[in-house]
Write a protein that holds these residues in place. Structure first.
Motif, PDB file in Angstrom:
ATOM      1  N   TYR A  14       0.821  -1.206   0.000  1.00 52.71           N
ATOM      2  CA  TYR A  14       0.000   0.000   0.000  1.00 52.71           C
ATOM      3  C   TYR A  14       0.859   1.262   0.000  1.00 52.71           C
ATOM      4  O   TYR A  14       0.634   2.179  -0.805  1.00 52.71           O
ATOM      5  CB  TYR A  14      -0.936  -0.004   1.201  1.00 52.71           C
ATOM      6  CG  TYR A  14      -1.776   1.248   1.300  1.00 52.71           C
ATOM      7  CD1 TYR A  14      -2.954   1.376   0.567  1.00 52.71           C
ATOM      8  CD2 TYR A  14      -1.377   2.315   2.109  1.00 52.71           C
ATOM      9  CE1 TYR A  14      -3.726   2.524   0.638  1.00 52.71           C
ATOM     10  CE2 TYR A  14      -2.142   3.472   2.184  1.00 52.71           C
ATOM     11  CZ  TYR A  14      -3.303   3.573   1.458  1.00 52.71           C
ATOM     12  OH  TYR A  14      -4.054   4.719   1.520  1.00 52.71           O
ATOM     13  N   GLU A  15       1.812   1.340   0.895  1.00 50.36           N
ATOM     14  CA  GLU A  15       2.623   2.558   1.018  1.00 50.36           C
ATOM     15  C   GLU A  15       3.362   2.867  -0.272  1.00 50.36           C
ATOM     16  O   GLU A  15       3.350   4.009  -0.757  1.00 50.36           O
ATOM     17  CB  GLU A  15       3.613   2.411   2.169  1.00 50.36           C
ATOM     18  CG  GLU A  15       4.513   3.620   2.366  1.00 50.36           C
ATOM     19  CD  GLU A  15       5.508   3.445   3.490  1.00 50.36           C
ATOM     20  OE1 GLU A  15       6.349   4.353   3.684  1.00 50.36           O
ATOM     21  OE2 GLU A  15       5.463   2.408   4.182  1.00 50.36           O
ATOM     22  N   GLN A  16       4.001   1.863  -0.854  1.00 54.26           N
ATOM     23  CA  GLN A  16       4.775   2.088  -2.071  1.00 54.26           C
ATOM     24  C   GLN A  16       3.871   2.283  -3.286  1.00 54.26           C
ATOM     25  O   GLN A  16       4.217   3.027  -4.219  1.00 54.26           O
ATOM     26  CB  GLN A  16       5.761   0.937  -2.296  1.00 54.26           C
ATOM     27  CG  GLN A  16       6.809   0.810  -1.202  1.00 54.26           C
ATOM     28  CD  GLN A  16       7.604   2.090  -1.013  1.00 54.26           C
ATOM     29  OE1 GLN A  16       7.968   2.765  -1.981  1.00 54.26           O
ATOM     30  NE2 GLN A  16       7.887   2.443   0.237  1.00 54.26           N
ATOM     31  N   ALA A  17       2.705   1.657  -3.287  1.00 51.84           N
ATOM     32  CA  ALA A  17       1.752   1.880  -4.381  1.00 51.84           C
ATOM     33  C   ALA A  17       1.237   3.311  -4.358  1.00 51.84           C
ATOM     34  O   ALA A  17       1.083   3.947  -5.410  1.00 51.84           O
ATOM     35  CB  ALA A  17       0.590   0.894  -4.275  1.00 51.84           C
ATOM     36  N   GLU A  18       0.984   3.833  -3.163  1.00 47.29           N
ATOM     37  CA  GLU A  18       0.526   5.215  -3.054  1.00 47.29           C
ATOM     38  C   GLU A  18       1.627   6.192  -3.473  1.00 47.29           C
ATOM     39  O   GLU A  18       1.349   7.222  -4.099  1.00 47.29           O
ATOM     40  CB  GLU A  18       0.067   5.501  -1.630  1.00 47.29           C
ATOM     41  CG  GLU A  18      -1.262   4.857  -1.284  1.00 47.29           C
ATOM     42  CD  GLU A  18      -2.376   5.340  -2.194  1.00 47.29           C
ATOM     43  OE1 GLU A  18      -2.744   6.522  -2.129  1.00 47.29           O
ATOM     44  OE2 GLU A  18      -2.880   4.506  -2.994  1.00 47.29           O
ATOM     45  N   LYS A  19       2.857   5.878  -3.144  1.00 48.57           N
ATOM     46  CA  LYS A  19       3.960   6.730  -3.595  1.00 48.57           C
ATOM     47  C   LYS A  19       4.027   6.745  -5.120  1.00 48.57           C
ATOM     48  O   LYS A  19       4.153   7.810  -5.743  1.00 48.57           O
ATOM     49  CB  LYS A  19       5.289   6.237  -3.021  1.00 48.57           C
ATOM     50  CG  LYS A  19       6.489   7.015  -3.543  1.00 48.57           C
ATOM     51  CD  LYS A  19       7.808   6.439  -3.037  1.00 48.57           C
ATOM     52  CE  LYS A  19       8.995   7.159  -3.686  1.00 48.57           C
ATOM     53  NZ  LYS A  19      10.296   6.619  -3.239  1.00 48.57           N
ATOM     54  N   ALA A  20       3.944   5.566  -5.729  1.00 44.64           N
ATOM     55  CA  ALA A  20       4.003   5.485  -7.191  1.00 44.64           C
ATOM     56  C   ALA A  20       2.824   6.235  -7.817  1.00 44.64           C
ATOM     57  O   ALA A  20       2.979   6.930  -8.830  1.00 44.64           O
ATOM     58  CB  ALA A  20       4.013   4.021  -7.635  1.00 44.64           C
ATOM     59  N   TRP A  21       1.638   6.109  -7.207  1.00 42.70           N
ATOM     60  CA  TRP A  21       0.456   6.802  -7.724  1.00 42.70           C
ATOM     61  C   TRP A  21       0.659   8.311  -7.661  1.00 42.70           C
ATOM     62  O   TRP A  21       0.333   9.035  -8.614  1.00 42.70           O
ATOM     63  CB  TRP A  21      -0.767   6.390  -6.916  1.00 42.70           C
ATOM     64  CG  TRP A  21      -2.066   6.884  -7.469  1.00 42.70           C
ATOM     65  CD1 TRP A  21      -2.714   8.042  -7.160  1.00 42.70           C
ATOM     66  CD2 TRP A  21      -2.885   6.222  -8.441  1.00 42.70           C
ATOM     67  NE1 TRP A  21      -3.880   8.157  -7.860  1.00 42.70           N
ATOM     68  CE2 TRP A  21      -4.022   7.051  -8.663  1.00 42.70           C
ATOM     69  CE3 TRP A  21      -2.782   5.020  -9.139  1.00 42.70           C
ATOM     70  CZ2 TRP A  21      -5.033   6.706  -9.553  1.00 42.70           C
ATOM     71  CZ3 TRP A  21      -3.791   4.673 -10.029  1.00 42.70           C
ATOM     72  CH2 TRP A  21      -4.897   5.506 -10.233  1.00 42.70           C
TER      73      TRP A  21
END
Length: 282
Positions: free
Chosen positions: A263-270
């Protein structure tokens, strides 16, 4: 791209601890995406797009009023499914006209993976192998032409494109095939961006006019650490802006329904994708 030889080992290393609890509770992981700040009201529909090879089923979602920059989304190897519909809707709520396609339409209408991202990788690899550099290119041209025909799309603005897993190479071929329209491109845990083959996607960079975000999974980087350096050099030679970063997450970390979702890294990428689009699709 998802590699059958490494897939299960990667699942053991990166698998989400909460996935079993979510499944037991009957909670759809694809529904857990946060809503965009100041989200626009959107409308969506299932659509059919004529290509040189037939009719492609796809999902189109856009704000209910006005014309907006378009974004073409290429799913991962598990194809068009609820998680990607949710991702497309979330992006549309940020003010974009979004088309999420079924890249495997020549073989089967969506859903093409009967268990979504939990489908055995061996079941879907043949679908990925049914595509080629040629199909990537002809499809890209057809899909962007379709977008440009619709009133929800502002043709005075450049088009964005994103791709996940096997969608990474397709993004690069899209940016080269329709260079006059594509102004921003993002790949997330994309496989095969740099190969030793004559049709390697990275060789097309001189034909592109887009700014790029390339978000690399750490296990993909471990297997091919030179690829990112080749990409940095090629983009610099072409005088194109490219944000290239290795994320501390496993291949497949972005879609919310995968077993390795971070979740954390997906939100960063988003957030980095939104920043790219805000800059390059204005």
């Amino acid at each position: 791209m998802c590699d059958q030889d490494h897939f299960e080992d990667d699942m053991k290393k990166y698998s989400r601890r909460d996935l079993g609890a979510l499944a037991a509770a009957g909670i759809g992981a694809a529904m857990m995406l946060p809503r965009a700040a100041n989200a626009a009201e959107v409308s969506s529909s299932d659509v059919s797009i004529t290509t040189p090879d037939g009719e492609c089923d796809a999902y189109f979602v856009a704000p209910t009023t006005g014309a907006h920059a378009a974004v073409l989304v290429w799913p991962d190897i598990f194809g068009l499914r609820p998680a990607f519909r949710q991702m497309g809707k979330r992006l549309a709520e940020s003010g974009y006209a979004v088309l999420v396609v079924n890249p495997f339409y020549r073989t089967q209408q969506a859903p093409t993976a009967d268990k979504g991202a939990n489908t055995p990788i061996s079941d879907v690899i043949p679908l990925a192998r049914s595509l080629s550099a040629t199909t990537h290119t002809t499809d890209a041209k057809a899909f962007i032409a379709w977008l440009d025909e619709h009133p929800q799309v502002d043709k005075n603005k450049k088009v964005g494109t994103t791709g996940y897993c096997m969608g990474g190479p397709i993004v690069m071929r899209t940016a080269a095939a329709v260079a006059n329209r594509v102004g921003a491109a993002a790949t997330f845990h994309g496989g095969g961006l740099v190969t030793d083959q004559p049709d390697s996607p990275h060789l097309l960079i001189p034909k592109m006019q887009a700014d790029f975000l390339i978000a690399i999974a750490e296990n993909d980087d471990e297997r091919d650490p030179k690829a990112k350096e080749v990409l940095k050099e090629k983009f610099a030679d072409a005088n194109l802006d490219a944000e290239i970063e290795v994320y501390p997450a496993g291949h497949g970390w972005c879609p919310p329904d995968t077993r390795v979702h971070n979740y954390e890294q997906a939100e960063k990428a988003w957030s980095r994708m939104l920043a790219l689009f805000e800059k390059s699709l204005a």
